[in-house]
Design an enzyme around this catalytic site. Structure first.
Site, PDB file in Angstrom:
ATOM      1  NE  ARG A 237      -4.059  -0.384   0.294  1.00 63.35           N
ATOM      2  CZ  ARG A 237      -5.071  -0.399  -0.570  1.00 63.35           C
ATOM      3  NH1 ARG A 237      -4.982  -1.102  -1.670  1.00 63.35           N
ATOM      4  NH2 ARG A 237      -6.157   0.289  -0.323  1.00 63.35           N
ATOM      5  CD  GLU A 266      -1.944   3.357  -6.874  1.00 62.00           C
ATOM      6  OE1 GLU A 266      -2.427   2.740  -7.846  1.00 62.00           O
ATOM      7  OE2 GLU A 266      -1.013   2.907  -6.181  1.00 62.00           O
ATOM      8  CG  HIS A 292      -1.899  -0.797  -8.041  1.00 64.76           C
ATOM      9  ND1 HIS A 292      -2.257   0.055  -7.038  1.00 64.76           N
ATOM     10  CD2 HIS A 292      -2.165  -2.040  -7.564  1.00 64.76           C
ATOM     11  CE1 HIS A 292      -2.727  -0.627  -6.006  1.00 64.76           C
ATOM     12  NE2 HIS A 292      -2.685  -1.903  -6.304  1.00 64.76           N
TER      13      HIS A 292
END
Length: 330
Positions: A237, A266, A292
């Site tokens: 993350r 994000e 990603h």
């Protein structure tokens, strides 16, 4: 309802096989072929009539969104980490929230190894050199670092952390980990404190979920405790890492390199998130970034969508969705 059939909103581009599954039970609203996502205005209109929504990484569903969706029975998220979805609001309103718990693990672990090797062996710089037209054959330059004999420190030993560790073991690395949740190690891994991991690891790999406790876990103070000349790799993350602090550590030379597949911009649930990746970070030569791509394997993405669709089919058939994490009675 559309002609007596439930409306199923799919917010982003998806596979024809998934569409066929959902078409069998409802009327599907999805992006046109030339777009990645449903237009925001169309999304609001369709969501207000939808019985089910298949959501993806960029989507954010909070209590205000749910309040505008009186017919909604389920949001089936085609992802694992669901911090962009207000789980408590789903339960309070009696709407199911389901995820896909395990299909992203292996491809994310594979990509992590690719990032580690490419970062340490200066693959980005080498590729640019070959493409520049100046390459004239072997020269004693672009010497990098290997994995054999080095220490990898895993922050988090959940499914992804374990999968990364399993794939690193054949490289002859020393593997250490820190996990505040108390996860027990598998053979070949040594548990250490977070501070000891930072001090010992040649490669620090973040594999933890994003929670209030892990937000900016790798901040300026933590980076200052890392072994000088070590590498940081973030496949989990974006907001586990303070990207501003990473840039300073790269500029000072304390951090040898940073690779990431995820970024702070994000994490849409953060009101204070950066809206862009800093240009100075993007331009730094000792970085390697992917957009990603953790689960971006065709077979994996097809399986993820099928699983999300299965959760929708469960709900529409009156069953509890198999991967529910919030909803009636939870």
């Amino acid at each position: 309802m559309s002609g007596g059939r439930p409306i199923i909103l799919v917010t982003h581009r998806f596979f024809a096989e998934t569409r066929a599954m959902l078409n069998a039970v409802g009327t599907v609203v999805a992006p046109p072929p030339d777009k990645y996502a449903v237009d925001p205005e169309e999304m609001r209109r369709a969501a207000s009539q939808a019985t089910a929504i298949m959501a993806f990484m960029p989507d954010r569903v909070d209590d205000a969104f749910l309040a505008e969706c009186p017919h909604l029975r389920i949001v089936a998220a085609a992802l694992k980490g669901h911090d962009n979805f207000a789980a408590a609001a789903f339960t309070r309103r009696g709407v199911w929230l389901s995820i896909v718990p395990d299909l992203l693990t292996v491809p994310t672990a594979e990509l992590t190894l690719g990032l580690m090797i490419a970062l340490a062996r200066q693959v980005r710089a080498g590729d640019l050199h070959v493409r520049s037209g100046d390459y004239a054959g072997w020269r004693p330059t672009l010497y990098g670092r290997g994995l054999a004999g080095a220490t990898a420190g895993l922050i988090g030993l959940g499914a992804i952390g374990r999968a990364i560790a399993q794939r690193l073991q054949p490289f002859g690395m020393r593997l250490i980990y820190a996990d505040p949740r108390g996860e027990e190690a598998e053979p070949g891994l040594t548990r250490v404190t977070f501070d000891d991991l930072l001090a010992q690891a040649d490669y620090v790999v973040s594999a933890a979920p994003l929670t209030p406790d892990t937000l900016h876990l790798l901040n300026e103070a933590a980076l200052a405790r890392m072994k000088p000349g070590s590498f940081l790799v973030n496949p989990s993350r974006g907001s586990l890492v303070d990207e501003t602090a990473v840039l300073r550590a790269l500029q000072s030379g304390r951090l040898a390199g940073y690779a990431a597949d995820v970024f702070e911009m994000e994490d849409w649930q953060r009101a204070d998130r950066p809206r862009v990746i800093a240009k100075a970070l993007l331009d730094h030569p000792n970085t390697l970034f992917t957009p990603h791509l953790g689960s971006a394997v065709v077979e994996t993405r097809q399986a993820i969508e099928r699983r999300a669709a299965d959760n929708i089919l469960d709900c529409l058939a009156g069953r509890r969705p198999r991967d529910a994490v919030a909803g009636p009675g939870l």
